[in-house]
Design an enzyme around this catalytic site. Structure first.
Site, PDB file in Angstrom:
ATOM      1  CG  ASP A 112     -15.624  35.790  19.061  1.00  0.00           C
ATOM      2  OD1 ASP A 112     -15.275  36.630  19.939  1.00  0.00           O
ATOM      3  OD2 ASP A 112     -15.329  34.580  19.140  1.00  0.00           O
ATOM      4  CE  LYS A 154     -16.934  35.708  13.273  1.00  0.00           C
ATOM      5  NZ  LYS A 154     -17.725  34.741  14.052  1.00  0.00           N
TER       6      LYS A 154
END
Length: 208
Positions: A133, A115
């Site tokens: 997320d 991420k």
């Protein structure tokens, strides 16, 4: 899916990263710090942090207690301070003090997962990346944009692949930004604002 995304584009015409930064290192540091806290809170400490540690060598040679003092409001500051020092050391030793711009290299750095790497790629280097997320996971699940929407603990990598397969690479970064901003503003975790949601007519999870 694409009709709903067009609505999100109209709702959120400017999709920008909420973290404050002026170069790839600052964005990398800010994103590492953003774990388990809000971007707003990260922005409240990075002004002092960036001024005190402007380059990788500064983090590599930093006193951990000094970093902890600055980032203490973020929580998990012991671990995050260690990550920042390790990050500085890795950049200095392996990448000539420059932030690498490939996924394969970024994820070898302390505190950097897929991420974080996608955030840096898309926002610092303009390389297509789709950060997944909690907001992206929640919104794409509620909208049924992916087949595993009902999975209790969905795999972020599978979500990334599923959503990216449906959009051109040049859209990936802004798509993630818009899903995150939409999740924060409207599609809240506990009580989504379905009554004022522009996607209420087509969302299968609407509760009005």
């Amino acid at each position: 899916m694409h009709d709903e995304y067009r609505i999100l584009c109209n709702m959120i015409p400017e999709a920008v990263c909420a973290l404050h930064f002026s170069n790839p290192l600052e964005l990398l540091v800010a994103t590492v710090l953003s774990a388990q806290t809000t971007d707003k809170r990260v922005n409240s400490v990075t002004g002092e942090l960036f001024a005190t540690y402007p380059d990788a060598e500064d983090y590599a040679n930093a006193n951990i207690e000094d970093i902890e003092r600055i980032i203490r409001p973020l929580g998990f500051y012991h671990a995050k301070a260690k990550h920042l020092i390790g990050l500085g050391q890795a950049l200095s030793e392996r990448f000539d003090s420059e932030v690498p711009h490939t996924m394969e290299e970024l994820v070898t750095l302390p505190g950097v997962g897929r991420k974080t790497a996608n955030v840096v790629l898309g926002n610092a280097f303009g390389i297509p990346g789709f950060p997944v997320d909690t907001h992206v996971t929640r919104v794409t699940g509620r909208l049924r944009w992916r087949t595993d929407w009902n999975t209790r603990h969905p795999d972020p990598v599978k979500i990334e692949k599923a959503i990216c397969a449906c959009f051109p690479p040049e859209e990936w970064t802004n798509l993630s930004h818009r899903l995150i901003l939409f999740g924060r503003a409207t599609c809240h975790a506990r009580k989504p604002d379905c009554a004022n949601c522009p996607l209420a007519d087509t969302c299968p999870s609407v509760s009005i």
